[in-house]
Design an enzyme around this catalytic site. Structure first.
Site, PDB file in Angstrom:
ATOM      1  N   SER A  28      10.248   5.971   9.957  1.00  0.00           N
ATOM      2  CA  SER A  28       9.543   5.650  11.200  1.00  0.00           C
ATOM      3  C   SER A  28       9.887   4.225  11.625  1.00  0.00           C
ATOM      4  O   SER A  28       9.875   3.309  10.806  1.00  0.00           O
ATOM      5  CB  SER A  28       8.030   5.781  10.996  1.00  0.00           C
ATOM      6  OG  SER A  28       7.338   5.425  12.175  1.00  0.00           O
ATOM      7  N   CYS A  35      -3.352   1.696   7.850  1.00  0.00           N
ATOM      8  CA  CYS A  35      -2.225   0.952   7.296  1.00  0.00           C
ATOM      9  C   CYS A  35      -2.554  -0.541   7.233  1.00  0.00           C
ATOM     10  O   CYS A  35      -2.849  -1.174   8.246  1.00  0.00           O
ATOM     11  CB  CYS A  35      -0.987   1.189   8.150  1.00  0.00           C
ATOM     12  SG  CYS A  35       0.481   0.399   7.487  1.00  0.00           S
ATOM     13  N   CYS A  42       4.053  -7.406   7.771  1.00  0.00           N
ATOM     14  CA  CYS A  42       4.902  -6.984   8.889  1.00  0.00           C
ATOM     15  C   CYS A  42       4.947  -8.095   9.915  1.00  0.00           C
ATOM     16  O   CYS A  42       3.941  -8.764  10.178  1.00  0.00           O
ATOM     17  CB  CYS A  42       4.351  -5.700   9.527  1.00  0.00           C
ATOM     18  SG  CYS A  42       5.406  -5.030  10.842  1.00  0.00           S
ATOM     19  N   HIS A  80      -7.257   5.146  13.718  1.00  0.00           N
ATOM     20  CA  HIS A  80      -8.112   5.061  12.533  1.00  0.00           C
ATOM     21  C   HIS A  80      -9.076   3.893  12.712  1.00  0.00           C
ATOM     22  O   HIS A  80      -8.648   2.773  13.007  1.00  0.00           O
ATOM     23  CB  HIS A  80      -7.255   4.839  11.280  1.00  0.00           C
ATOM     24  CG  HIS A  80      -7.990   5.083   9.994  1.00  0.00           C
ATOM     25  ND1 HIS A  80      -8.975   4.242   9.537  1.00  0.00           N
ATOM     26  CD2 HIS A  80      -7.891   6.086   9.079  1.00  0.00           C
ATOM     27  CE1 HIS A  80      -9.445   4.703   8.394  1.00  0.00           C
ATOM     28  NE2 HIS A  80      -8.804   5.816   8.090  1.00  0.00           N
ATOM     29  N   GLU A 129       0.823  -1.205   0.000  1.00  0.00           N
ATOM     30  CA  GLU A 129       0.000   0.000   0.000  1.00  0.00           C
ATOM     31  C   GLU A 129       0.858   1.257   0.000  1.00  0.00           C
ATOM     32  O   GLU A 129       1.934   1.294   0.595  1.00  0.00           O
ATOM     33  CB  GLU A 129      -0.906   0.033   1.227  1.00  0.00           C
ATOM     34  CG  GLU A 129      -1.892  -1.112   1.294  1.00  0.00           C
ATOM     35  CD  GLU A 129      -2.699  -1.089   2.583  1.00  0.00           C
ATOM     36  OE1 GLU A 129      -3.645  -1.875   2.672  1.00  0.00           O
ATOM     37  OE2 GLU A 129      -2.381  -0.287   3.485  1.00  0.00           O
ATOM     38  N   CYS A 158       1.938  -5.561  16.179  1.00  0.00           N
ATOM     39  CA  CYS A 158       1.427  -4.541  17.093  1.00  0.00           C
ATOM     40  C   CYS A 158      -0.082  -4.712  17.207  1.00  0.00           C
ATOM     41  O   CYS A 158      -0.784  -4.932  16.217  1.00  0.00           O
ATOM     42  CB  CYS A 158       1.781  -3.142  16.578  1.00  0.00           C
ATOM     43  SG  CYS A 158       3.561  -2.814  16.594  1.00  0.00           S
ATOM     44  N   CYS A 171      -2.653  -2.696  14.855  1.00  0.00           N
ATOM     45  CA  CYS A 171      -2.257  -2.416  13.478  1.00  0.00           C
ATOM     46  C   CYS A 171      -2.748  -3.494  12.526  1.00  0.00           C
ATOM     47  O   CYS A 171      -2.449  -4.682  12.702  1.00  0.00           O
ATOM     48  CB  CYS A 171      -0.734  -2.301  13.389  1.00  0.00           C
ATOM     49  SG  CYS A 171      -0.131  -1.982  11.708  1.00  0.00           S
ATOM     50  N   SER A 207       7.884   4.998  16.973  1.00  0.00           N
ATOM     51  CA  SER A 207       6.559   4.599  17.444  1.00  0.00           C
ATOM     52  C   SER A 207       6.663   4.193  18.912  1.00  0.00           C
ATOM     53  O   SER A 207       7.224   3.153  19.224  1.00  0.00           O
ATOM     54  CB  SER A 207       6.035   3.425  16.605  1.00  0.00           C
ATOM     55  OG  SER A 207       5.883   3.810  15.254  1.00  0.00           O
ATOM     56  N   CYS A 266       3.170   8.313   1.791  1.00  0.00           N
ATOM     57  CA  CYS A 266       3.476   7.311   2.821  1.00  0.00           C
ATOM     58  C   CYS A 266       3.757   5.997   2.109  1.00  0.00           C
ATOM     59  O   CYS A 266       2.879   5.463   1.423  1.00  0.00           O
ATOM     60  CB  CYS A 266       2.291   7.190   3.774  1.00  0.00           C
ATOM     61  SG  CYS A 266       2.494   5.957   5.071  1.00  0.00           S
TER      62      CYS A 266
END
Length: 360
Positions: free
Chosen positions: A197, A335, A117, A292, A97, A121, A124, A220, A110
């Site tokens: 990040s 994300c 990943c 979000h 993305e 987390c 996420c 983060s 972004c």
């Protein structure tokens, strides 16, 4: 016949050297190599055949010897606020993305650094899909390139490594991608407009700090003490807060703390007091991020009152703070959300399975 060389997966100086050598082999004037190199990134061409200022025979020879691979655009969404989200499919079927966020004359892009990943987390959507692989350097910078190839083009003024994946667990390729994004001979975005990040991968922070350019670092944090942070971010077991804050303090440039506010979890006044102490320790700027709803995964966002109160506590302790405005609320802009919606999930990989941290 040998496979074509991926001319996009090289640092700009290396790509130019290869093109100059190739021009010499084909008895073509050396300046033609510079013309070709300009259309890799600065004014990207979709294919060598489109570089019309080059002689036709040289274009054909370049096409045989080199490739300029593309990311296949699968989905493009646009929010009422102007935010656009793109889902790109990679050659092996994986998908990533990219988000373009307009703000006046600025366009922040972004980008993703991994397909999926490994960090898991708790809040996420990307972490919930599992980890597939690291992106190559050209696939990372190529997200910005693909937006430049749109009609009309979207030209980034700022780039943030805040998409899918942990960039400092893919340092070898992120290192090259940073050069492609920053070098005036490539895309040419100023280093101060490029932010990496990280959850706090210490070897990667050291590697980023060793580069001479003024790239920005965002960390983060999401919780101001180890026990809570471990619950939200399992990587905290490997890189605890004290070590991460020490690395932030040693970083030569100002660091930003990213802090997603989770209602009833990490948004109490005492959390703000503790976060202020951490920020003061290393002189960090704090960016408070509303959760979000598309990536909530069972969490709820902090109320406007709780968010304002949290920010007041920080400011009362002389910590600079901003509350990020939520963007793309009417599209799958969290994300990883669009990737999960279109292509589903895979079994997650543990957070300690990240041997691909490469520090020169």
């Amino acid at each position: 016949m040998s496979a074509r060389s991926n001319i996009l997966d090289m640092r700009p100086a290396d790509a130019l050297a290869r093109l100059r050598a190739f021009a010499l082999e084909h008895a073509v004037e050396p300046y033609r190599a510079s013309q070709a190199a300009r259309h890799l990134w600065t004014a990207p061409a979709a294919r060598f055949a489109d570089i019309v200022e080059l002689p036709a025979a040289f274009r054909a020879a370049l096409e045989v010897a080199f490739e300029m691979p593309r990311l296949a655009l699968v989905t493009r969404q646009q929010s009422a606020d102007g935010t656009q989200k793109f889902l790109f499919r990679l050659a092996d079927g994986e998908a990533i993305e990219t988000v373009a966020i307009p703000d006046g004359k600025r366009l922040t892009v972004c980008i993703s650094s991994q397909a999926g990943c490994a960090l898991q987390c708790a809040f996420c959507a990307t972490g919930s899909m599992g980890f597939a692989r690291n992106l190559a350097a050209w696939e990372i910078a190529g997200q910005v390139r693909e937006l430049m190839l749109l009609d009309p083009p979207l030209r980034a003024t700022n780039v943030v490594f805040m998409g899918m994946g942990e960039p400092l667990m893919n340092w070898r390729n992120v290192d090259v991608a940073l050069s492609l994004l920053n070098d005036p001979a490539a895309i040419g975005i100023g280093a101060r407009h490029i932010t990496v990040s990280t959850v706090g991968v210490l070897p990667g922070i050291d590697a980023l700090a060793a580069r001479p350019e003024q790239f920005r670092l965002a960390i983060s944090v999401h919780a101001p003490r180890d026990e809570l942070r471990r619950q939200l971010m399992p990587i905290n077991t490997k890189y605890p807060l004290a070590d991460v804050i020490a690395a932030a303090g040693a970083f030569a440039r100002r660091v930003t703390f990213e802090y997603v506010l989770l209602g009833g979890v990490n948004d109490a006044p005492d959390h703000a007091v503790q976060l202020a102490a951490l920020a003061a320790e290393c002189g960090a700027f704090v960016n408070l991020i509303p959760l979000h709803p598309g990536g909530a995964l069972g969490f709820t966002h902090s109320t406007a009152r709780a968010t304002a109160a949290f920010a007041r506590v920080l400011r009362a302790r002389n910590v600079e703070v901003a509350v990020r405005k939520s963007r793309g609320l009417d599209i799958a802009a969290a994300c990883g959300q669009l990737r999960v919606e279109r292509l589903g999930r895979r079994p997650p990989t543990r957070a300690d399975q990240h041997a691909d941290v490469h520090v020169a």
